[in-house]
Design a protein around this motif. Sequence first.
Motif, PDB file in Angstrom:
ATOM      1  N   ARG A 189       0.817  -1.215   0.000  1.00 47.37           N
ATOM      2  CA  ARG A 189       0.000   0.000   0.000  1.00 47.37           C
ATOM      3  C   ARG A 189       0.853   1.269   0.000  1.00 47.37           C
ATOM      4  O   ARG A 189       0.379   2.336   0.394  1.00 47.37           O
ATOM      5  CB  ARG A 189      -0.954   0.009   1.201  1.00 47.37           C
ATOM      6  N   ARG A 224      -6.317  -0.067 -13.418  1.00 45.52           N
ATOM      7  CA  ARG A 224      -6.397  -0.874 -12.204  1.00 45.52           C
ATOM      8  C   ARG A 224      -7.085  -0.168 -11.052  1.00 45.52           C
ATOM      9  O   ARG A 224      -6.947   1.025 -10.861  1.00 45.52           O
ATOM     10  CB  ARG A 224      -4.988  -1.262 -11.755  1.00 45.52           C
ATOM     11  N   ASP A 225      -7.816  -0.961 -10.276  1.00 48.32           N
ATOM     12  CA  ASP A 225      -8.381  -0.488  -9.014  1.00 48.32           C
ATOM     13  C   ASP A 225      -7.418  -0.872  -7.898  1.00 48.32           C
ATOM     14  O   ASP A 225      -6.855  -1.946  -7.927  1.00 48.32           O
ATOM     15  CB  ASP A 225      -9.715  -1.193  -8.744  1.00 48.32           C
ATOM     16  N   PHE A 226      -7.246   0.020  -6.936  1.00 45.24           N
ATOM     17  CA  PHE A 226      -6.394  -0.325  -5.797  1.00 45.24           C
ATOM     18  C   PHE A 226      -7.266  -0.500  -4.570  1.00 45.24           C
ATOM     19  O   PHE A 226      -7.563   0.435  -3.864  1.00 45.24           O
ATOM     20  CB  PHE A 226      -5.326   0.752  -5.579  1.00 45.24           C
ATOM     21  N   LYS A 227      -7.678  -1.753  -4.348  1.00 46.80           N
ATOM     22  CA  LYS A 227      -8.602  -2.051  -3.247  1.00 46.80           C
ATOM     23  C   LYS A 227      -7.940  -1.831  -1.897  1.00 46.80           C
ATOM     24  O   LYS A 227      -6.801  -2.175  -1.730  1.00 46.80           O
ATOM     25  CB  LYS A 227      -9.065  -3.493  -3.346  1.00 46.80           C
TER      26      LYS A 227
END
Lengths: 254, 311
Positions: free
Chosen positions: A80, A251-254
């Motif tokens: 993260r 892209r998604d960064f969950k």
Amino acid sequence: MRVAVIALNTFKEAVRDRILYAILVFALVMLAGSTILVTISVDGEEKIIKDLGLACISIFGLLIATFLGTGLVSKEIEKRTLYTIISKPIHRYQFILGKYLGLVMTLLVNVGVMGLGLIGLAYIWEGTSSVRLLLAVLFIFLELVLVTAIAMLFSAFSSPALSALFTLCLFVAGHLSADLRLFAAQFGGAATKLLAEVLFFLLPNLSRLNLKDQTVHGIAIDGGTMALSVVYAIFYVAALVLAAMAIFQRRDFK
Amino acid sequence: MNAIETEKLGKEYRIGFWRKRICVLSQLDLTVHEGEVFGYLGPNGAGKTTTLKLLTGLLRPTSGKAKVLGRPPGDVVMQQQVGFLPEQPSFYEYLTGRELLNFYGQLVGLDRPTRREQIEGLARQLRIESALDLQLRKYSKGMLQRLGLAQALLNDPRLVLLDEPMSGLDPIGRWEVRDLLLRLKSEGRTVFFSSHIIPDVEMVCDRVGILVGGRLVAQGPIDDILGAQIASIEVTASQVPPEVMAELGYLLVTQSVPRGERLLLTVKDEAALAELLTRLLDCKATIHAIAPHRESLEEYFIRYVQPRETP
């Protein structure tokens, strides 16, 4: 400018990573160790040093490119650390380009150190400086630049372990694709030939960038072919980096 | 212009082999005015972090749209004016605090003198001066949180988005963050922060939004949400004869609480109060105080959230 900031920081990360030093020291020890084989060989001392030396640079460079390359993006997502970077005024493609260039810089330094070691060793043993050896090392670097791009592309959508596996598979396949095509052309049926052709054009043709044999055995290398190989590598790398950017962009960064 | 505006914003994830849809946020209509402190409340897993990630462009919405400072999330011009602290921030451990802030300072485009000035100033404000030259792997959780706040403020942002800014901090640290939020507001910045620690929110926010199960169930000034409505009234009295006390039981919300000589009696509303007072005056009891008791955000939260969470 922002690309350079990311690149320099990626380089700094590698420089502060102890594993890198371990690999480098190990490689240099291996290089030095190859001289032992020379003393017990009957003939062709200088060939052994060059042969083993180039193989050594290639393998350890591959290790660095694969393992740092596959962590390049996925580790940032997993840890993260990229949340605070992507939310800064920076485009995602700038981030990818910066990360990539940072690792290329790291490789340049590492291959450079190993290459100088080998050239120095060859000089001590034979007393001749070798431009061709330098050329072979440069082509190993070019190959690693390509492998890094493959690793980063996988790391943009896959886990580090899987990415490393894919990258190594592609590395092997890339070295064999030209042979495969040759075999298929000689022995295969129409379908096999077609498959081999398709694979040949899709897979990175890494054997093109391999000047080790020519260098070791003193076979002449055509300048035009070499220039074409460089252009080929640059285009292949550009395509891979663009693909990584495109994937990362969505892209998604969950 | 509003600092944040979302219109039917929604986010679905697809998980598992069958790509099953999971809705984490739906139909979010959120408005945050410029210059206010907005508290975004909700239990764990309500979708607070998802909202913040949508607002910063880390996630893309599956439906609806959002505007941050009048621009789409993830837009570079917007990012230049926004500071963001993610939940439990994580940074490059191999850098020192100063190097990290310098790195972020370069990313937001500050020149060298401004960077140095900002880093020194923020380190002083957030009390991380002494740790600036330590590698981040040696930082405690609270120090990382402070460093995270510092990086969010480096670019002198108009809007600050903070995900759980008080988590990981000790009581003093939380107090300091509360102070910081109020100072940011007095400097004219908009602050949007999420939390599940209600007293923190109640003390500093102009307006709050309450998110439960991916839906915004309330939004507005705390007073409006809680209503001017009185939850209960407390009467303090003494010299109440025991037999009268026994009869009064039906009026009270809870049992009477003895406080020394005095008794604390709690009734539900004005009608019950009137009856209680009449009875107390009749028996010559002494009345010391009558205090209306408004519902706190915490009580509202528990009353509202619990029945929805436990089916």
